[in-house]
Structure formats: C-alpha cells, structure tokens
Write a protein that holds these residues in place. Structure first.
Motif, PDB file in Angstrom:
ATOM      1  N   ILE A   1       0.700  -1.405  -0.062  1.00  0.00           N
ATOM      2  CA  ILE A   1       0.002   0.059  -0.060  1.00  0.00           C
ATOM      3  C   ILE A   1       0.815   1.253  -0.015  1.00  0.00           C
ATOM      4  O   ILE A   1       0.623   2.096  -0.784  1.00  0.00           O
ATOM      5  CB  ILE A   1      -1.077  -0.095   1.279  1.00  0.00           C
ATOM      6  N   ALA A   2       2.072   1.164   0.766  1.00  0.00           N
ATOM      7  CA  ALA A   2       2.894   2.283   1.015  1.00  0.00           C
ATOM      8  C   ALA A   2       3.490   2.376  -0.739  1.00  0.00           C
ATOM      9  O   ALA A   2       3.498   3.715  -1.032  1.00  0.00           O
ATOM     10  CB  ALA A   2       3.921   2.107   1.725  1.00  0.00           C
ATOM     11  N   MET A   3       3.889   1.490  -1.362  1.00  0.00           N
ATOM     12  CA  MET A   3       4.355   1.458  -2.760  1.00  0.00           C
ATOM     13  C   MET A   3       3.446   2.081  -3.736  1.00  0.00           C
ATOM     14  O   MET A   3       3.632   3.025  -4.267  1.00  0.00           O
ATOM     15  CB  MET A   3       4.746   0.062  -3.170  1.00  0.00           C
ATOM     16  N   LEU A   4       2.120   1.572  -3.703  1.00  0.00           N
ATOM     17  CA  LEU A   4       1.155   2.223  -4.446  1.00  0.00           C
ATOM     18  C   LEU A   4       0.573   3.298  -4.346  1.00  0.00           C
ATOM     19  O   LEU A   4       0.365   4.203  -5.215  1.00  0.00           O
ATOM     20  CB  LEU A   4      -0.077   1.099  -4.631  1.00  0.00           C
ATOM     21  N   THR A   5       0.749   3.900  -3.115  1.00  0.00           N
ATOM     22  CA  THR A   5       0.327   5.499  -2.841  1.00  0.00           C
ATOM     23  C   THR A   5       1.306   6.231  -3.567  1.00  0.00           C
ATOM     24  O   THR A   5       0.913   7.249  -4.259  1.00  0.00           O
ATOM     25  CB  THR A   5       0.485   5.441  -1.443  1.00  0.00           C
ATOM     26  N   ARG A   6       2.689   5.884  -3.640  1.00  0.00           N
ATOM     27  CA  ARG A   6       3.651   6.805  -4.184  1.00  0.00           C
ATOM     28  C   ARG A   6       3.389   6.666  -5.705  1.00  0.00           C
ATOM     29  O   ARG A   6       3.722   7.585  -6.301  1.00  0.00           O
ATOM     30  CB  ARG A   6       5.060   6.279  -3.642  1.00  0.00           C
ATOM     31  N   GLU A   7       3.370   5.400  -6.088  1.00  0.00           N
ATOM     32  CA  GLU A   7       3.438   4.938  -7.799  1.00  0.00           C
ATOM     33  C   GLU A   7       2.311   5.484  -8.181  1.00  0.00           C
ATOM     34  O   GLU A   7       2.431   5.910  -9.468  1.00  0.00           O
ATOM     35  CB  GLU A   7       3.418   3.524  -7.648  1.00  0.00           C
ATOM     36  N   MET A   8       1.055   5.700  -7.766  1.00  0.00           N
ATOM     37  CA  MET A   8      -0.322   6.087  -8.174  1.00  0.00           C
ATOM     38  C   MET A   8      -0.260   7.392  -8.097  1.00  0.00           C
ATOM     39  O   MET A   8      -1.204   8.125  -8.265  1.00  0.00           O
ATOM     40  CB  MET A   8      -1.325   5.164  -7.716  1.00  0.00           C
ATOM     41  N   ARG A   9       0.594   8.211  -7.400  1.00  0.00           N
ATOM     42  CA  ARG A   9       0.598   9.695  -7.198  1.00  0.00           C
ATOM     43  C   ARG A   9      -0.851  10.063  -6.469  1.00  0.00           C
ATOM     44  O   ARG A   9      -1.338  10.987  -6.462  1.00  0.00           O
ATOM     45  CB  ARG A   9       0.380  10.524  -8.387  1.00  0.00           C
ATOM     46  N   ALA A  10      -0.817   8.942  -5.606  1.00  0.00           N
ATOM     47  CA  ALA A  10      -1.943   9.639  -4.303  1.00  0.00           C
ATOM     48  C   ALA A  10      -1.749  10.563  -3.550  1.00  0.00           C
ATOM     49  O   ALA A  10      -0.442  10.918  -3.050  1.00  0.00           O
ATOM     50  CB  ALA A  10      -2.456   8.097  -3.757  1.00  0.00           C
ATOM     51  N   ASP A  11      -2.773  11.041  -3.005  1.00  0.00           N
ATOM     52  CA  ASP A  11      -2.303  12.158  -2.005  1.00  0.00           C
ATOM     53  C   ASP A  11      -2.543  11.424  -0.376  1.00  0.00           C
ATOM     54  O   ASP A  11      -1.885  11.920   0.310  1.00  0.00           O
ATOM     55  CB  ASP A  11      -3.717  13.020  -1.787  1.00  0.00           C
ATOM     56  N   LEU A  12      -2.860  10.045  -0.330  1.00  0.00           N
ATOM     57  CA  LEU A  12      -2.837   9.452   1.064  1.00  0.00           C
ATOM     58  C   LEU A  12      -3.203   7.765   0.793  1.00  0.00           C
ATOM     59  O   LEU A  12      -3.484   7.269  -0.265  1.00  0.00           O
ATOM     60  CB  LEU A  12      -3.896   9.950   1.811  1.00  0.00           C
ATOM     61  N   GLY A  13      -2.379   6.981   1.486  1.00  0.00           N
ATOM     62  CA  GLY A  13      -2.563   5.703   1.797  1.00  0.00           C
ATOM     63  C   GLY A  13      -2.962   5.279   2.983  1.00  0.00           C
ATOM     64  O   GLY A  13      -2.629   5.858   3.936  1.00  0.00           O
ATOM     65  N   VAL A  14      -4.064   4.010   3.077  1.00  0.00           N
ATOM     66  CA  VAL A  14      -4.449   3.648   4.259  1.00  0.00           C
ATOM     67  C   VAL A  14      -4.430   2.164   4.082  1.00  0.00           C
ATOM     68  O   VAL A  14      -4.810   1.608   2.948  1.00  0.00           O
ATOM     69  CB  VAL A  14      -5.892   4.022   4.612  1.00  0.00           C
ATOM     70  N   MET A  15      -3.777   1.528   5.202  1.00  0.00           N
ATOM     71  CA  MET A  15      -3.784   0.320   5.532  1.00  0.00           C
ATOM     72  C   MET A  15      -4.667  -0.330   6.876  1.00  0.00           C
ATOM     73  O   MET A  15      -4.588   0.434   7.734  1.00  0.00           O
ATOM     74  CB  MET A  15      -2.234  -0.280   5.529  1.00  0.00           C
ATOM     75  N   ILE A  16      -5.679  -1.160   6.170  1.00  0.00           N
ATOM     76  CA  ILE A  16      -6.765  -1.584   7.327  1.00  0.00           C
ATOM     77  C   ILE A  16      -5.830  -2.890   7.998  1.00  0.00           C
ATOM     78  O   ILE A  16      -5.969  -3.912   7.059  1.00  0.00           O
ATOM     79  CB  ILE A  16      -7.963  -1.698   6.896  1.00  0.00           C
ATOM     80  N   SER A  17      -5.511  -2.804   9.087  1.00  0.00           N
ATOM     81  CA  SER A  17      -4.563  -4.039   9.750  1.00  0.00           C
ATOM     82  C   SER A  17      -4.290  -3.684  11.378  1.00  0.00           C
ATOM     83  O   SER A  17      -4.015  -2.594  11.515  1.00  0.00           O
ATOM     84  CB  SER A  17      -3.324  -4.352   8.950  1.00  0.00           C
ATOM     85  N   ALA A  18      -4.290  -4.892  11.991  1.00  0.00           N
ATOM     86  CA  ALA A  18      -3.868  -4.957  13.243  1.00  0.00           C
ATOM     87  C   ALA A  18      -2.416  -5.720  13.147  1.00  0.00           C
ATOM     88  O   ALA A  18      -2.186  -6.378  14.375  1.00  0.00           O
ATOM     89  CB  ALA A  18      -4.694  -5.171  14.360  1.00  0.00           C
ATOM     90  N   SER A  19      -1.838  -5.774  12.285  1.00  0.00           N
ATOM     91  CA  SER A  19      -0.389  -6.530  11.966  1.00  0.00           C
ATOM     92  C   SER A  19      -0.442  -8.012  12.726  1.00  0.00           C
ATOM     93  O   SER A  19      -1.381  -8.703  12.293  1.00  0.00           O
ATOM     94  CB  SER A  19       0.562  -5.595  12.806  1.00  0.00           C
ATOM     95  N   HIS A  20       0.032  -8.183  13.989  1.00  0.00           N
ATOM     96  CA  HIS A  20       0.287  -9.579  14.452  1.00  0.00           C
ATOM     97  C   HIS A  20      -1.009  -9.850  15.565  1.00  0.00           C
ATOM     98  O   HIS A  20      -0.696 -10.858  16.168  1.00  0.00           O
ATOM     99  CB  HIS A  20       1.669  -9.536  15.094  1.00  0.00           C
ATOM    100  N   ASN A  21      -1.580  -8.810  15.669  1.00  0.00           N
ATOM    101  CA  ASN A  21      -2.927  -8.934  16.892  1.00  0.00           C
ATOM    102  C   ASN A  21      -3.792 -10.157  16.332  1.00  0.00           C
ATOM    103  O   ASN A  21      -3.881 -10.363  14.968  1.00  0.00           O
ATOM    104  CB  ASN A  21      -3.534  -7.684  17.158  1.00  0.00           C
ATOM    105  N   PRO A  22      -4.637 -10.570  17.248  1.00  0.00           N
ATOM    106  CA  PRO A  22      -5.635 -11.656  16.607  1.00  0.00           C
ATOM    107  C   PRO A  22      -6.713 -10.967  15.961  1.00  0.00           C
ATOM    108  O   PRO A  22      -6.762  -9.659  15.980  1.00  0.00           O
ATOM    109  CB  PRO A  22      -6.177 -11.990  18.127  1.00  0.00           C
ATOM    110  N   TYR A  23      -7.527 -11.791  15.372  1.00  0.00           N
ATOM    111  CA  TYR A  23      -8.563 -11.241  14.325  1.00  0.00           C
ATOM    112  C   TYR A  23      -9.715 -10.197  14.825  1.00  0.00           C
ATOM    113  O   TYR A  23     -10.030  -9.340  14.363  1.00  0.00           O
ATOM    114  CB  TYR A  23      -9.328 -12.195  13.883  1.00  0.00           C
ATOM    115  N   GLN A  24      -9.705 -10.233  16.419  1.00  0.00           N
ATOM    116  CA  GLN A  24     -10.719  -9.512  16.942  1.00  0.00           C
ATOM    117  C   GLN A  24     -10.279  -8.014  16.731  1.00  0.00           C
ATOM    118  O   GLN A  24     -11.056  -6.974  16.858  1.00  0.00           O
ATOM    119  CB  GLN A  24     -10.821  -9.719  18.444  1.00  0.00           C
ATOM    120  N   ASP A  25      -9.017  -7.627  16.638  1.00  0.00           N
ATOM    121  CA  ASP A  25      -8.578  -6.319  16.564  1.00  0.00           C
ATOM    122  C   ASP A  25      -8.415  -5.951  15.274  1.00  0.00           C
ATOM    123  O   ASP A  25      -8.192  -6.550  14.296  1.00  0.00           O
ATOM    124  CB  ASP A  25      -7.209  -6.261  17.196  1.00  0.00           C
TER     125      ASP A  25
END
Length: 445
Positions: free
Chosen positions: A84-108
C-alpha cells in the motif's frame, strides 16, 4: 501532548469498541481527507487491508468518509502494508491507508496512514488529523462527491516490485522454501513472488477465513513453520505476520533466526559490496548487545531508537541509513521500500543463500547473542516507574550491569505493563537483575 487516538503505529484496538468502530473509521477518513487536501486537483487515496473479517466494515466506512470529502478511492483488496505504501507513491495518490492490526488476533483491527511519499505520517500530521476528528467535517457538495473503484492488478504490481529487490540474474531454482503467511495479507503475493524466481514453495497459513489471521501460524507463532521445515526437508522457512511487514526466518534445522541476525546478514553483505549507507544499522533499544558488538567488529555502528519501526525509520531518514529494523522482525530496506517489508527482506535472505551455497544455519547466524531476558509486570493505577523504590532498584541494577550489559525499562504503549529487559554476559546475573526490578515494580504497582 498525549495522543488521543494514534498509537505508535496508527490507530488500533478491538473492533466495534473505542476508536475502532465504523463511525470512527469514517471520521478518521474525513479528517485525513481534509488534512491532505492540497491544490485544486481531484484528490485520491489508496486503501488496502489484511484478511480480518472486520476489514469489510472498516473499508466501507473509510470509503464513505473519503468520498464525502470529495476524495476518489482506489481499493486493492488484501495486500501487505508495504504494498500500500508503494502503490500510494506509484499512483501519485495524496494518501494511503492500510487496514490491519498487524500481528494481533482477528478481533482487533487498525488504520495505518501513509503520506503521498509512501512514508508513515509524522507526529505533526497525526496530531493535525486527531484535532480534525473531533470537529464537524466540511462535506463537499453532492456534485463533488468522490468515486470508488477497485483495481485488479495490484498484486501483480507488488510482486514485480518485490522481485526487483534482487538482481535480475538471481534465481532460487535449488531452494525448497516453506512460506508461512499467517493467513494474512501476503497469502497470495509472497508465495507467488518466491515461486516465480524458481523456488519449490511449500505454503502454510494461506487459507484465510476472516478469523484465523495469526492463529497458530506466522512470525509470532513459529511452531507450525518450524515443524513444516523439518518435516519437508526444506532449506529455509519464511514466516511473515498478518500484514507482512515483519519477517522471522527458520533455518534447515527448524531453529528461529530473529531480526537482529537478519539485519546483521543483510548489512554485512551490503557493506562488502559498498552498498551500505550511513556506516551501519539502525535498530531499537531491544536489539541484542551481540549485534552491536558484531557490527563494531566489522567497523560498523548500531544506532538505537525507541521501540517502534516509525522511530527506526525516522532515524534512518535523518541519518542517511538504508538498513534498519527490529529484533521482532521488522526489516526496513530503504533502497526498496518506504516501510518494513517482510517479503523484500525474505528475497534478500534467499538470494544470500543462493550466492553462498551454505545452509541457512551457517549463512544467517552472524553472531552469538548475549543472554537476554524480558519480563512484563502488569500494574493498576499510576505508573510504578515514578515510585522511589523502583527508581532505587533500577539504579542498583544499572550498577550491577555497568560495563557488562544493558538494562531497558519501558512502559508499554498499548497495555498497563512495565517491560523489564536486561542482557549481559552472565545469564544468572541478568536473571537476578530482572527479577529484582520486577519485584520492585510489583510492590509499587
């Protein structure tokens, strides 16, 4: 000034509670859309997610918020955070957002924001967005509402970028690799990227169902990948976390190789080629003293930061470094990514195995770690670190380790915990020091 919503890595919490509701996600999008409004062009945001069930809810809320502010939305579906970080820059977007709680369980779940340059937001940007969250948004007229569209080639774009991180002559034909994707965001792209360079790939954690992310698989739950490497006679195991920004390696014997060893290996090879910038590596206060001593023996430095890959990245950018990371597996290779990227780091590790023609247990174990012990103490009320008895215990511990080791005491940024870590050449002394400080914290808490 204390943060109200943002932690060390975006906004995170249990879904449908506190700051992680659909209503809050919409307000975050409206605030971020307002903050990043610049010029009179049609603004654009890239939104990706991992495989959590709640990702659908959060994604739809974000789309509603951004489009209500006149921002066009590009949706990628499940992809790693670095993609998402890469595509934000590549697509000349104004902002990028990743929806994730990384290594946390699915409830988060969580919301990570990237600026137009593909880097995580500064403290100043996050503070400005926090201030706007609690204000009534200035919605655009009906004729200016943004549009949303889903792009279908995002996975291919990221796979191509990952393969570009190694020489175009590099092939993995003779490697058997177990790839554990934690039932998370990289479940399609990581095995594909490694397979496309010729490796025999054995997959694990590639069947997400919305509730099994990080459940018994991935970089924070290594028993499954260790067993699979030994069972299949694989050369190496690659374990990613839920959003694939961290990497832990398993050698051919089924033993884990942590981020400190991976950083040492990558930095050594890059230094030999004259590609290492900054004169060393950036890591956190939690990295093993053995890494510091190893790098010093190579004429390189280890610069330490607070815990959190955002702090590592900040020092890398200010000091001109191109290798950094955390013992937990965040690997930041700034020549190839603007944030931690477990798959890119894995490609570099595999390429190193091919060039050396040595087993992972030899090629990737660069130093002998000194004994290190970390214990957590839960507390109620005010922080025990302000108690005079705790301060005295910490001073005693520092005197005991002076010249022989290190003591790191810190409060968790997400839980009422005091983390007590010590390391030194004498394992018994390290344990005594940690226990003494923990006892003082418990008595004060």
């Amino acid at each position: 000034m204390a943060r109200k919503y943002f932690g060390t890595d975006g906004i995170r919490g249990e879904t449908n509670k506190g700051a992680m509701t659909a209503a809050m996600a919409m307000r975050v999008a409206q605030a971020a859309g307002a903050h990043f409004r610049r010029g009179d062009h049609r603004h654009r945001v890239v939104i990706g997610k991992d495989t959590r069930l709640s990702g659908y809810m959060v994604e739809n809320a974000l789309v509603a918020g951004f489009t209500s502010m006149g921002v066009n939305v590009i949706q990628t579906g499940p992809l790693p955070t670095p993609a998402i970080a890469m595509l934000t820059r590549e697509m000349r977007a104004d902002l990028g957002v990743m929806i994730s709680a990384s290594h946390n369980p699915y409830q988060d779940n969580g919301i990570k924001l990237f600026g137009p340059d593909g880097f995580k937001l500064s403290d100043e940007d996050e503070a400005a967005i926090e201030a706007l969250i609690d204000q009534e948004p200035e919605l655009v007229p009906a004729s200016e509402i943004g549009r949303a569209r889903r792009i279908e080639d995002s996975r291919g774009r990221y796979i191509h970028a990952v393969k570009q991180s190694v020489s175009d002559k590099t092939r993995f034909d003779d490697l058997k690799v177990v790839v554990d994707c934690a039932n998370g965001a990289a479940y399609q792209v990581a095995p594909s990227a490694i397979w496309e360079l010729g490796a025999e790939v054995i997959t694990l954690g590639v069947d997400p169902n919305g509730t099994n992310i990080n459940d018994g698989v991935g970089s924070t739950s290594l028993d499954a990948v260790k067993a699979k490497v030994v069972e299949t006679g694989a050369d190496i195991g690659i374990a990613l976390d839920g959003d694939a920004d961290r990497l832990i390696v398993i050698d051919e014997k089924g033993e884990a190789i942590d981020g400190d060893q991976i950083m040492a290996s990558i930095a050594t090879r890059m230094a030999e080629k004259g590609q290492l910038r900054g004169g060393g590596v950036v890591a956190t206060v939690m990295s093993n003293l053995g890494l510091e001593r190893y790098l010093e023996g190579k004429g390189l430095t280890l610069e330490r930061t607070k815990v959190g890959d955002r702090y590592v990245l900040g020092r890398m950018r200010s000091g001109g470094f191109n290798v950094g990371g955390e013992q937990s597996g965040h690997m930041i290779l700034l020549d190839h990514a603007t944030t931690g990227d477990g798959t890119v780091a894995a490609m570099r590790v595999l390429a190193s195995l091919v060039r050396s023609n040595r087993p992972a247990s030899e090629e990737l174990r660069m130093f002998e770690p000194v004994p290190q012990l970390l214990k957590n103490v839960r507390y109620d009320g005010a922080s025990p670190l302000d108690a005079e008895t705790v301060k005295a215990a910490i001073k005693d511990a520092e005197r005991a380790l002076a010249g022989k080791g290190r003591l790191v005491i810190r409060a968790s940024g997400t839980e009422p915990l005091i983390r007590v870590m010590a390391e030194g050449d004498d394992a018994c002394e390290v344990e005594q020091v940690v226990d003494a400080v923990c006892d003082a914290v418990r008595a004060a808490g």
